[in-house]
Structure formats: structure tokens, C-alpha cells
Scaffold this active site. Structure first.
Site, PDB file in Angstrom:
ATOM      1  NE  ARG A  29      -3.868  -1.639  -0.345  1.00 62.83           N
ATOM      2  CZ  ARG A  29      -5.081  -1.702   0.202  1.00 62.83           C
ATOM      3  NH1 ARG A  29      -5.212  -1.826   1.485  1.00 62.83           N
ATOM      4  NH2 ARG A  29      -6.151  -1.652  -0.529  1.00 62.83           N
ATOM      5  CD  GLN A  79      -2.722   5.519  -4.276  1.00 60.34           C
ATOM      6  OE1 GLN A  79      -1.841   6.337  -4.482  1.00 60.34           O
ATOM      7  NE2 GLN A  79      -3.714   5.739  -3.459  1.00 60.34           N
ATOM      8  CG  ASP A 110      -4.088  -1.557  -4.121  1.00 58.72           C
ATOM      9  OD1 ASP A 110      -4.533  -2.722  -4.057  1.00 58.72           O
ATOM     10  OD2 ASP A 110      -4.115  -0.763  -3.159  1.00 58.72           O
ATOM     11  CB  SER A 154      -7.347   0.391  -4.233  1.00 55.05           C
ATOM     12  OG  SER A 154      -6.592   0.418  -3.075  1.00 55.05           O
ATOM     13  CE1 TYR A 189      -4.928  -3.769   3.858  1.00 51.46           C
ATOM     14  CE2 TYR A 189      -2.549  -3.943   4.054  1.00 51.46           C
ATOM     15  CZ  TYR A 189      -3.689  -4.012   3.289  1.00 51.46           C
ATOM     16  OH  TYR A 189      -3.600  -4.311   1.958  1.00 51.46           O
TER      17      TYR A 189
END
Ligand code: NAD
Length: 375
Positions: free
Chosen positions: A121, A126, A129, A132, A227
């Protein structure tokens, strides 16, 4: 390594494809050779000809694809890996925490495994990912689905025949899916409340115009990756008590609370759901990792004794296959682009790279990811 093979998905209920023609065109322009299994794009109405126009060749069988490629790309773990050649890089979501035996099988077969859920993360990663991109769509769809089943409308309506109060929506867990669920419910006109154990979330909830439910659980926090930390049983009990009243007055409760690599916390017990109004809807988006709601069923939706509908909210992004495929494909493209070496015209598999160190599970016949070495 420049030969990519895109597989047709076989998992039950799968509706997506891992690469769309737009990204294949860009990969081919970069120097990759791409082979697509015939029919791979049928799920979202991309024909073999669409893929050919983008620059790919078409394989009639899975085996033809495996024989050709250095890199396999798909959404899910395959049924078996018997025909995959040693040294091939396999890139997909893999559900690694539930597939520990399969990890060993990949290592033994010399298949180098990238599990996309393990993508770090970080700002750099990004765009690769999938968690997400897919969770964001799932959060949107959870609200649309619940709204379509609710026997009332979302916005307040003042009419000559009377005033309708707005629907009340409670979101538990405000990560990627939860934030999108809040934004969607607000756009539809609901009164939205939300809770998360990570204190940083309060501001994000307020900035979307929703109310943050305050529950004092003592020491909470988040990991370096952002997280949630696992709660103690005492904290879970405090949370249940703190949110019981909000659940009882909500028309819709959407739960997205997950703890990375662990079982999801059980946040709505039978006693709590029994207090909800008949006709209310619960969507449990953590059902795959054990569920946030007592009585949730991985096999499907359940109507509780008091008429509350408990929806299995697993993999809701599959209901929006076009956008989900486009976004998944964008993540895969970014991954293949990031590790492309333009001079040597090859994918550079460097296990010391910070991104690959996070998501490369097996390499050179060994389990190399520290999180899975002792299984
Ligand atoms: P997730 O799917 O692991 O969990 C969903 C949410 O549940 C999280 O917000 C978590 O805090 C919450 N939760 C856990 N236990 C709970 C409980 N008992 N009660 C209520 N809520 C509980 O998380 P996610 O959606 O993948 O996102 C986690 C974090 O990672 C977020 O901060 C997100 O912004 C961040 N993130 C960063 C990047 C990046 O920088 N590349 C990308 C994506 C997400």
C-alpha cells in the site's frame, strides 16, 4: 521475458477479464508479445477480433498459451498448474491466506507466483493495487444493491401527500469500499453514519458529509501499510455495544470490516440483528474472511427471522464486469509497464525491488515471501 498470455477465466461466478484490448495495444507498442486465449473477453463482449486488432494473437487452448508464454495473466488462481512451464511468472489475485498448500505446489513446480492482493500500500504501487480498484466498485455496488431491495427510497421527499424521511445507512469499516459506499449513499440522499477503528478515518467520514459514530475502544491504530490492528475480544464486545443502537435505527447496514491476513471480526451478533426493523437490509462484505455478521452465508443471501435481509456481499465488483475489468486491466498494465526494461525489451523480475518484495510469493522453486515461508 516479454511473452504474455491472457487466460479465459473458469472460476464459478467470475464475470471479468484481466486485460482489455486498450491495454494490450499499449503493451504491444511497448514491446510485449501478447497471446489471448480464445473467448477470454466474451464476458464483457470483447471478441477475439477485438484483441487481434489490438495486436494480440489468439490461442485455441490453454496449453498452447502456456507453451508460448513467460508471463501468465488472469483474475483468479487456475484450476491446475500441470501444464505451466518452469520459470513462468504467474500474475493474478490468489487468495494467498487460504491457499497455503497451493503456494507450495507453485514453488515445487518452479512457477514464480505474484499474488496481487499482496501489493504494497504505497504511493508508487497504488496504480497496480487491485484491492483498491475492485473494493471501490464493490462499495458502490453494495449501496445500489441494498437500495434496490429496500422497501423505501433514499432521499427525504416533501410532497402534498406527506413527507418521507430519508433512509438511514450505517457503514461499518471505512477503508476503500466503505468510503465509496458512504459517497454513494450520500449522493442518493441517505442519512449516513459510519464507524472504523482507525482514528484517522473520522475526518474522511466527516468530509463526505456523514456522521462518525464515536465508540471509545481504548488503544486502537493502524499498521504501517494503513491496515487496521486486530481488536481484543473485550474491544470487540465494547464495539458491539456501542454500535447496537445505530444498527437498530438503520435501514441499511453495510459491513466492510477486515483485518489483513486474519479472520474478520464478528461485529453484528444475532441479538443485534434481531433488534433491526423488518425490511432492513444488511450487506456483509467481509463474508469471504469469516463475515462481520452472525448468520451470513457464503452460499447466498439469508432472510433472518425478523424479516431482515442479510446479503452476501462477497465480490460485488463482479456485478459491474465492464468497469471492474477495465480497472483490473489498468492495474495489470501498470505492473507490466513498471517492470519493463525498454533497453533489453524484457520484464525485469527483481525480488529485491520493494514492490515485488511485497507480492512475489515464490521464485526459483522456493517460497520467498517471509509471510509464507513457515507454512
Ligand atoms: P481493509 O479491506 O483491510 O479493511 C476495511 C476497513 O475495515 C478498514 O478501514 C479497517 O480499518 C476497518 N476495520 C477493521 N476492523 C474493524 C472493526 N472492528 N470495526 C470497524 N472497522 C474495522 O482495508 P482497505 O479498504 O484495503 O484499506 C486499508 C487502508 O489502506 C486505508 O487506510 C486505505 O486508505 C489504505 N490504502 C492505501 C493505499 C495506498 O497508499 N496505495 C491503497 C489502498 C488503500
Amino acid at each position: 521475458m516479454n511473452k504474455v498470455f491472457l487466460c479465459k477465466e473458469t472460476a464459478d461466478g467470475e464475470t471479468r477479464v484481466a486485460l482489455v484490448p486498450q491495454h494490450i495495444k499499449a503493451l504491444c507498442e511497448m514491446g510485449y508479445e501478447v497471446l489471448v486465449q480464445s473467448g477470454a473477453g466474451d464476458c464483457i463482449s470483447f471478441s477475439d477480433d477485438d484483441y487481434k486488432t489490438a495486436g494480440a494473437k489468439i490461442a485455441d487452448t490453454l496449453k498452447d498459451g502456456y507453451d508460448f508464454c513467460d508471463i501468465i495473466v488472469r483474475i483468479n488462481k487456475p484450476d491446475d498448474i500441470a501444464d505451466i512451464r518452469e520459470g513462468t511468472l504467474h500474475v493474478s489475485s490468489f487468495d494467498v491466506w487460504n491457499e497455503k498448500a497451493a503456494i507450495k505446489e507453485y514453488a515445487d513446480a518452479g512457477v514464480n507466483l505474484v499474488s496481487l492482493e499482496m501489493m504494497p500500500r504505497t504511493t508508487l504501487a497504488q496504480k497496480m493495487d487491485i484491492q483498491s480498484s475492485q473494493a471501490s466498485l464493490a462499495g458502490y455496488y453494495a449501496v445500489i444493491l441494498a437500495a434496490s431491495k429496500l422497501p423505501k427510497i433514499f432521499p427525504m421527499m416533501m410532497t402534498p401527500s406527506g413527507t418521507i424521511s430519508p433512509a438511514r445507512v450505517f457503514i461499518i469499516g471505512v477503508g476503500v469500499a466503505g468510503l465509496q459506499a458512504i459517497a454513494t449513499a450520500k449522493r442518493l440522499g441517505a442519512r449516513v453514519e459510519a464507524f472504523d477503528t482507525r482514528p484517522v478515518v473520522e475526518e474522511q467520514v466527516k468530509s463526505l458529509g456523514a456522521k462518525f459514530v464515536k465508540i471509545d475502544l481504548g488503544e486502537m491504530g493502524q499498521t504501517e501499510q494503513g491496515y487496521a490492528k486486530e481488536l481484543t475480544p473485550e474491544q470487540v464486545e465494547l464495539q458491539r455495544k456501542g454500535q447496537a443502537k445505530v444498527c437498530s435505527h438503520s435501514d441499511i447496514v453495510i459491513t466492510t470490516a477486515k483485518v489483513f491476513g486474519r479472520k474478520a471480526p464478528l461485529l453484528l451478533t444475532k441479538d443485534m440483528t434481531a433488534q433491526m426493523k423488518p425490511g432492513s437490509i444488511i450487506v456483509d462484505m467481509a463474508v469471504k474472511t469469516g463475515g462481520n455478521v452472525e448468520g451470513c452465508d457464503p452460499a447466498g443471501d439469508v432472510v433472518l427471522d425478523n424479516g431482515v435481509l442479510l446479503i452476501n456481499g462477497d465480490s460485488l465488483e463482479r456485478n459491474i464486469p465492464k468497469d471492474a475489468s477495465d480497472m483490473f486491466s489498468g492495474n495489470i498494465f501498470a505492473f507490466l509497464e513498471h517492470f519493463w526494461n525498454g533497453e533489453s525489451k524484457t520484464f525485469k523480475l527483481d525480488s529485491t525491488d520493494e514492490i515485488l518484495a511485497g507480492c512475489l510469493i515464490t521464485m526459483d522453486k522456493k517460497v520467498i515471501h517471509p509471510g509464507f515461508q513457515n507454512n
